[in-house]
Design an enzyme around this catalytic site. Structure first.
Site, PDB file in Angstrom:
ATOM      1  N   TYR A  46       0.852  -1.198   0.000  1.00 59.40           N
ATOM      2  CA  TYR A  46       0.000   0.000   0.000  1.00 59.40           C
ATOM      3  C   TYR A  46       0.877   1.234   0.000  1.00 59.40           C
ATOM      4  O   TYR A  46       1.848   1.296   0.768  1.00 59.40           O
ATOM      5  CB  TYR A  46      -0.905   0.015   1.239  1.00 59.40           C
ATOM      6  CG  TYR A  46      -2.361  -0.127   0.860  1.00 59.40           C
ATOM      7  CD1 TYR A  46      -2.977   0.856   0.085  1.00 59.40           C
ATOM      8  CD2 TYR A  46      -3.110  -1.231   1.250  1.00 59.40           C
ATOM      9  CE1 TYR A  46      -4.295   0.726  -0.300  1.00 59.40           C
ATOM     10  CE2 TYR A  46      -4.433  -1.368   0.865  1.00 59.40           C
ATOM     11  CZ  TYR A  46      -5.020  -0.383   0.091  1.00 59.40           C
ATOM     12  OH  TYR A  46      -6.323  -0.507  -0.296  1.00 59.40           O
ATOM     13  N   GLU A  48      -0.493   4.797  -0.431  1.00 58.89           N
ATOM     14  CA  GLU A  48      -1.298   6.019  -0.621  1.00 58.89           C
ATOM     15  C   GLU A  48      -0.433   7.255  -0.424  1.00 58.89           C
ATOM     16  O   GLU A  48       0.353   7.331   0.520  1.00 58.89           O
ATOM     17  CB  GLU A  48      -2.470   6.032   0.362  1.00 58.89           C
ATOM     18  CG  GLU A  48      -3.551   5.066  -0.044  1.00 58.89           C
ATOM     19  CD  GLU A  48      -4.786   5.134   0.832  1.00 58.89           C
ATOM     20  OE1 GLU A  48      -4.852   6.002   1.715  1.00 58.89           O
ATOM     21  OE2 GLU A  48      -5.679   4.302   0.633  1.00 58.89           O
ATOM     22  N   ASP A 208      -5.753  13.637 -25.302  1.00 55.94           N
ATOM     23  CA  ASP A 208      -5.745  12.244 -24.847  1.00 55.94           C
ATOM     24  C   ASP A 208      -5.040  11.461 -25.959  1.00 55.94           C
ATOM     25  O   ASP A 208      -5.628  11.160 -26.997  1.00 55.94           O
ATOM     26  CB  ASP A 208      -7.188  11.763 -24.658  1.00 55.94           C
ATOM     27  CG  ASP A 208      -7.259  10.303 -24.226  1.00 55.94           C
ATOM     28  OD1 ASP A 208      -6.232   9.600 -24.333  1.00 55.94           O
ATOM     29  OD2 ASP A 208      -8.346   9.865 -23.806  1.00 55.94           O
ATOM     30  N   THR A 234      -3.183   6.282 -22.021  1.00 58.72           N
ATOM     31  CA  THR A 234      -3.064   4.941 -21.476  1.00 58.72           C
ATOM     32  C   THR A 234      -1.683   4.433 -21.897  1.00 58.72           C
ATOM     33  O   THR A 234      -1.040   5.018 -22.772  1.00 58.72           O
ATOM     34  CB  THR A 234      -4.156   3.996 -22.018  1.00 58.72           C
ATOM     35  OG1 THR A 234      -4.191   4.106 -23.441  1.00 58.72           O
ATOM     36  CG2 THR A 234      -5.513   4.342 -21.439  1.00 58.72           C
ATOM     37  N   LYS A 237      -1.599   0.655 -25.326  1.00 54.11           N
ATOM     38  CA  LYS A 237      -1.982   0.547 -26.745  1.00 54.11           C
ATOM     39  C   LYS A 237      -0.690   0.524 -27.572  1.00 54.11           C
ATOM     40  O   LYS A 237       0.096  -0.393 -27.413  1.00 54.11           O
ATOM     41  CB  LYS A 237      -2.945   1.678 -27.103  1.00 54.11           C
ATOM     42  CG  LYS A 237      -4.253   1.591 -26.285  1.00 54.11           C
ATOM     43  CD  LYS A 237      -5.265   2.616 -26.692  1.00 54.11           C
ATOM     44  CE  LYS A 237      -6.591   2.426 -25.976  1.00 54.11           C
ATOM     45  NZ  LYS A 237      -6.663   3.055 -24.650  1.00 54.11           N
ATOM     46  N   ARG A 243      -1.666  -2.288 -18.599  1.00 54.74           N
ATOM     47  CA  ARG A 243      -2.867  -1.437 -18.556  1.00 54.74           C
ATOM     48  C   ARG A 243      -2.699  -0.433 -17.430  1.00 54.74           C
ATOM     49  O   ARG A 243      -2.655  -0.811 -16.251  1.00 54.74           O
ATOM     50  CB  ARG A 243      -4.106  -2.289 -18.303  1.00 54.74           C
ATOM     51  CG  ARG A 243      -4.269  -3.424 -19.276  1.00 54.74           C
ATOM     52  CD  ARG A 243      -5.604  -4.071 -19.101  1.00 54.74           C
ATOM     53  NE  ARG A 243      -6.613  -3.256 -19.727  1.00 54.74           N
ATOM     54  CZ  ARG A 243      -6.957  -3.376 -21.003  1.00 54.74           C
ATOM     55  NH1 ARG A 243      -6.398  -4.268 -21.773  1.00 54.74           N
ATOM     56  NH2 ARG A 243      -7.876  -2.601 -21.504  1.00 54.74           N
TER      57      ARG A 243
END
Ligand code: DSN
Length: 420
Positions: A46, A48, A208, A234, A237, A243
């Site tokens: 974790y 954060e 984008d 992203t 691609k 991803r």
């Protein structure tokens, strides 16, 4: 793996991926190193917060991983860290775009006399049926529920962006943000003109570049970084990573970067996926190599061959071709060119005896081992579940080493299958 059920399914999917010809424009095949990072112990942690400012202990190594990813992202796109900031925590493209709008586009919420609630923030994005993405303000997406979309589209004759019309609309609507970079647009976008429109309308210019990021990195598609205020992408691609997503933000007096960081965490996300960030870092290093540049060149060459070969066989391609990895084919006609280009016909009788819907085309190709996606074409009169075309892309098969002669054969096969 001890879980036989899952193991078998993974094996089956691996086999499927090897067996098919994958022409899904948004997919690719990652390296073993990327997979290794994704499947590492980093998934246990974790973290954060951001490097040096975490809410959990034990993040000394994670800080180094996140910083490495940041450094590599900026370096890949030749960005000076004093001028650009990058957030590497978005889990994927939709949350990345949502974070940008959450940070920068005001929400209304004022009750009107008729009981409806006013929405003040305007996102100007390309309409879905013209090649835009759901998260650029479409009604069915949260981005269209929290903010008002001002949709723009293409010129009906050229099926490319009409920048004069775009400017007129932007001046009338004065959107907070104008989004360019699309999910089904094969052509080069004129970033300079997008900047001029944004300046004239006093809007933020957001790009984008999810589809084209690998092509930008490889130097075969113009970089939006000379013009944009915010660039999202992203990483899975054409960039050929896991991803995930990145948000690049130009540093200036408005401090958009601080707002966007806060929108990502704690605004929308909790702990970042550290294994994913490490895998992105691996992919970014790979994308900076001469081999990747060669790959990007080949992706576009292959797409152009696919275009030529399909066109030769009478298929109508949206905008007449491509400048990228992506091609849109109008299957809902009789396989002949429309002269002059007209709005796609709604009925089979109008479309011609050989017409085949996007769904039929996609299903038929899949039966023969070619995977594509059905796709609306500009000014489509059919519904998205069974639209008038298919979208093809060359990124995945180019990763597998396919070259021009292979794409000639693929085009021939597609034509034969669709005409059966
Ligand atoms: N689903 C992606 C694509 O195929 O373009 C975009 O999110």
């Amino acid at each position: 793996m001890k879980d036989i059920q899952v193991k078998k399914l993974i094996e089956a999917e691996k086999k499927r991926q090897k067996k098919v010809i994958n022409l899904i424009a948004s997919e690719n095949y990652v390296s073993k190193d990327v997979l290794e990072a994704l499947g590492s112990e980093l998934t246990n942690k974790y973290a954060e917060g951001y490097a040096g400012k975490r809410y959990y202990g034990g993040n000394e190594i994670v800080d180094k991983i996140e910083q490495l990813c940041v450094d590599r992202a900026l370096k890949l796109f030749n960005l000076d860290p004093n001028e650009w900031h990058v957030n590497v925590q978005p889990l994927s493209g939709s949350p990345a775009n949502l974070a940008v709008f959450t940070a920068l586009v005001p929400r209304g919420g004022v009750m009107q006399k008729d009981g409806t609630t006013s929405i003040t923030g305007k996102i100007m994005g390309m309409a879905l049926d013209q090649g835009g993405h759901l998260t650029h303000g479409q009604k069915v997406s949260a981005t269209g529920k929290f903010w008002q979309q001002i949709p723009y589209g293409l010129d009906q004759t050229t099926e490319t962006i009409n920048y004069d019309q775009l400017r007129e609309l932007a001046m009338k609507e004065k959107p907070t943000i104008i989004v360019s970079g699309y999910t089904a647009y094969p052509r080069i976008i004129d970033w300079k003109r997008m900047r001029e429109v944004a300046d004239a309308a006093e809007s933020i210019m957001m790009v984008d570049m999810s589809h084209i990021a690998g092509l930008v990195a490889g130097g075969v598609y113009p970089s939006p970084f000379d013009y944009a205020d915010v660039v999202t992408t992203t990483t899975h691609k054409t960039l050929r990573g896991p991803r995930a997503a990145l948000i690049f933000v130009k540093r200036d007096a408005r401090e958009l970067n601080k707002k966007i960081d806060k929108a990502v965490f704690p605004g929308l996300q909790g702990g970042p996926h550290v294994n994913q960030i490490a895998a992105v870092a691996v992919a970014l290093k790979e994308a900076a190599t001469p081999a990747f540049r060669k790959y990007a060149i080949q992706v576009v060459k292959n797409a152009k061959v696919l275009v030529d070969e399909l066109e030769k066989r009478g298929w109508r391609l949206i905008s007449g071709g491509t400048d990228s990895h992506l091609i849109l084919v109008d299957t809902w006609n009789d396989g002949k060119k429309r002269e002059p280009l007209v709005v796609t016909s709604a009925t089979k009788a109008e479309a011609g005896a050989g017409a085949i819907t996007g769904k039929e085309a996609s299903d038929r190709l899949e039966k023969h081992g070619i995977i594509v996606n059905k796709n609306a074409i500009p000014f489509d009169k059919r519904l998205p579940a069974d639209p008038s075309g298919i979208r093809l892309g060359t990124a995945a098969e180019t990763t597998r080493g396919r070259k021009e002669k292979d794409f000639k054969a693929i085009a021939k096969k597609i034509d034969e299958i669709l005409r059966k």
